[in-house]
Design a protein around this motif. Structure first.
Motif, mmCIF file in Angstrom:
data_model
loop_
_atom_site.group_PDB
_atom_site.id
_atom_site.type_symbol
_atom_site.label_atom_id
_atom_site.label_comp_id
_atom_site.label_asym_id
_atom_site.label_seq_id
_atom_site.Cartn_x
_atom_site.Cartn_y
_atom_site.Cartn_z
ATOM 1 N N HIS A 27 1.331 17.317 -4.308
ATOM 2 C CA HIS A 27 0.739 16.040 -3.875
ATOM 3 C C HIS A 27 1.598 15.445 -2.764
ATOM 4 O O HIS A 27 2.827 15.510 -2.802
ATOM 5 N N LYS A 28 0.964 14.851 -1.782
ATOM 6 C CA LYS A 28 1.679 14.280 -0.633
ATOM 7 C C LYS A 28 2.615 13.127 -1.029
ATOM 8 O O LYS A 28 3.520 12.776 -0.285
ATOM 9 N N LEU A 29 2.413 12.547 -2.200
ATOM 10 C CA LEU A 29 3.273 11.450 -2.665
ATOM 11 C C LEU A 29 4.222 11.893 -3.782
ATOM 12 O O LEU A 29 4.789 11.058 -4.479
ATOM 13 N N ALA A 30 4.426 13.184 -3.935
ATOM 14 C CA ALA A 30 5.279 13.719 -5.011
ATOM 15 C C ALA A 30 6.636 13.024 -5.027
ATOM 16 O O ALA A 30 7.274 12.847 -3.989
ATOM 17 N N GLY A 31 7.034 12.578 -6.216
ATOM 18 C CA GLY A 31 8.326 11.929 -6.393
ATOM 19 C C GLY A 31 8.328 10.430 -6.160
ATOM 20 O O GLY A 31 9.282 9.750 -6.525
ATOM 21 N N GLN A 32 7.278 9.887 -5.559
ATOM 22 C CA GLN A 32 7.233 8.451 -5.265
ATOM 23 C C GLN A 32 6.646 7.661 -6.435
ATOM 24 O O GLN A 32 5.753 8.129 -7.128
ATOM 25 N N ALA A 83 0.834 -1.205 0.000
ATOM 26 C CA ALA A 83 0.000 0.000 0.000
ATOM 27 C C ALA A 83 0.867 1.253 0.000
ATOM 28 O O ALA A 83 1.848 1.346 0.732
ATOM 29 N N LEU A 84 0.480 2.202 -0.824
ATOM 30 C CA LEU A 84 1.067 3.535 -0.833
ATOM 31 C C LEU A 84 -0.057 4.472 -0.427
ATOM 32 O O LEU A 84 -1.023 4.648 -1.172
ATOM 33 N N VAL A 85 0.033 5.033 0.783
ATOM 34 C CA VAL A 85 -1.094 5.722 1.412
ATOM 35 C C VAL A 85 -0.821 7.208 1.584
ATOM 36 O O VAL A 85 0.274 7.598 2.003
ATOM 37 N N ALA A 86 -1.830 8.024 1.293
ATOM 38 C CA ALA A 86 -1.758 9.458 1.573
ATOM 39 C C ALA A 86 -3.160 10.033 1.626
ATOM 40 O O ALA A 86 -4.050 9.599 0.894
ATOM 41 N N ARG A 87 -3.343 10.989 2.511
ATOM 42 C CA ARG A 87 -4.631 11.700 2.593
ATOM 43 C C ARG A 87 -4.599 12.802 1.536
ATOM 44 O O ARG A 87 -4.335 13.968 1.813
ATOM 45 N N ASP A 88 -4.796 12.397 0.294
ATOM 46 C CA ASP A 88 -4.776 13.295 -0.852
ATOM 47 C C ASP A 88 -5.663 12.670 -1.913
ATOM 48 O O ASP A 88 -5.997 11.494 -1.841
ATOM 49 N N GLY A 89 -6.010 13.441 -2.921
ATOM 50 C CA GLY A 89 -6.848 12.942 -3.999
ATOM 51 C C GLY A 89 -6.042 12.225 -5.056
ATOM 52 O O GLY A 89 -4.829 12.057 -4.944
ATOM 53 N N PHE A 90 -6.741 11.792 -6.114
ATOM 54 C CA PHE A 90 -6.078 11.092 -7.205
ATOM 55 C C PHE A 90 -6.662 11.515 -8.541
ATOM 56 O O PHE A 90 -7.859 11.407 -8.777
ATOM 57 N N SER A 91 -5.791 11.991 -9.404
ATOM 58 C CA SER A 91 -6.124 12.283 -10.789
ATOM 59 C C SER A 91 -5.006 11.727 -11.659
ATOM 60 O O SER A 91 -3.844 12.124 -11.506
ATOM 61 N N ALA A 92 -5.341 10.809 -12.562
ATOM 62 C CA ALA A 92 -4.325 10.261 -13.458
ATOM 63 C C ALA A 92 -3.746 11.362 -14.341
ATOM 64 O O ALA A 92 -2.570 11.350 -14.676
ATOM 65 N N ARG A 93 -4.545 12.336 -14.680
ATOM 66 C CA ARG A 93 -4.096 13.402 -15.572
ATOM 67 C C ARG A 93 -3.180 14.409 -14.889
ATOM 68 O O ARG A 93 -2.159 14.803 -15.427
ATOM 69 N N TYR A 94 -3.558 14.845 -13.697
ATOM 70 C CA TYR A 94 -2.848 15.958 -13.066
ATOM 71 C C TYR A 94 -1.804 15.554 -12.032
ATOM 72 O O TYR A 94 -0.935 16.340 -11.702
ATOM 73 N N ASP A 95 -1.878 14.344 -11.503
ATOM 74 C CA ASP A 95 -0.978 13.946 -10.416
ATOM 75 C C ASP A 95 0.187 13.068 -10.842
ATOM 76 O O ASP A 95 1.144 12.932 -10.090
ATOM 77 N N LEU A 96 0.118 12.467 -12.024
ATOM 78 C CA LEU A 96 1.091 11.436 -12.375
ATOM 79 C C LEU A 96 1.978 11.808 -13.552
ATOM 80 O O LEU A 96 1.522 12.404 -14.519
ATOM 81 N N ASP A 97 3.230 11.382 -13.454
ATOM 82 C CA ASP A 97 4.116 11.360 -14.612
ATOM 83 C C ASP A 97 3.931 9.966 -15.196
ATOM 84 O O ASP A 97 4.438 8.982 -14.656
ATOM 85 N N ALA A 139 7.453 8.228 -16.337
ATOM 86 C CA ALA A 139 8.386 7.822 -15.281
ATOM 87 C C ALA A 139 7.740 6.918 -14.231
ATOM 88 O O ALA A 139 8.433 6.218 -13.499
ATOM 89 N N GLY A 140 6.396 6.936 -14.134
ATOM 90 C CA GLY A 140 5.720 6.102 -13.143
ATOM 91 C C GLY A 140 5.766 6.671 -11.731
ATOM 92 O O GLY A 140 5.787 5.918 -10.761
ATOM 93 N N THR A 141 5.789 8.008 -11.636
ATOM 94 C CA THR A 141 5.851 8.664 -10.323
ATOM 95 C C THR A 141 4.759 9.718 -10.185
ATOM 96 O O THR A 141 4.197 10.182 -11.180
ATOM 97 N N PHE A 142 4.496 10.087 -8.942
ATOM 98 C CA PHE A 142 3.620 11.222 -8.688
ATOM 99 C C PHE A 142 4.411 12.480 -9.022
ATOM 100 O O PHE A 142 5.517 12.683 -8.529
ATOM 101 N N SER A 143 3.864 13.324 -9.865
ATOM 102 C CA SER A 143 4.618 14.474 -10.372
ATOM 103 C C SER A 143 4.111 15.824 -9.892
ATOM 104 O O SER A 143 4.849 16.806 -9.962
#
Length: 133
Positions: A43-48, A18-32, A35-39
């Motif tokens: 975002h609380k998971l930025a870089g992961q 599990a990769l957990v964070a109290r944050d939202g999820f948007s495939a368009r705006y949150d992800l690279d 590279a397969g990372t939060f961009s």
């Protein structure tokens, strides 16, 4: 072992970290999506990396681009194992089905506080259950 039941579930059974964070999820705006990372820097998971992880997040965000983005990511093998959300919208549910990403959503408690980050989890959409192993 702890078990939580979702109100909404689609997909295949899955097990992973599990990769957990109290944050939202948007495939368009949150992800690279290359590279397969939060961009998104805020975002609380930025870089992961999200690849091979069960994402446990607060709420679905975004629009119709989510479906084709999850589908394209799955075709390249750079996709989360599953999405576990406190709340989901119909577009995210459609995107999960189109991208073949297991999705569980709608729990009695805040799932981002019930599942420890890094825990091994097992999802069974047929019974709508998430088990913390």
């Amino acid at each position: 072992m702890k078990e939580f039941v979702a109100r909404h579930a689609v997909g295949s059974p899955i097990k992973g970290p599990a990769l957990v964070a109290r944050d939202g999820f948007s495939a368009r705006y949150d992800l690279d999506r290359i590279a397969g990372t939060f961009s998104r820097p805020s975002h609380k998971l930025a870089g992961q990396s999200y690849v091979g992880k069960v994402l446990v997040l607060d709420a679905a965000k975004g629009g119709v681009a989510t479906a084709w983005m999850l589908h394209e990511m799955a075709a390249r093998g750079i996709v989360p194992l599953a999405l576990v959300l406190n709340s989901v919208n119909p577009i995210m549910a459609q995107g999960a089905v189109f991208g073949r990403v297991t999705l569980l959503a709608g729990f009695d408690g805040d799932i981002t506080t019930l599942v420890p980050n890094g825990a091994s989890v097992e999802l069974d959409p047929a019974t709508r259950t998430l088990r913390v192993l």
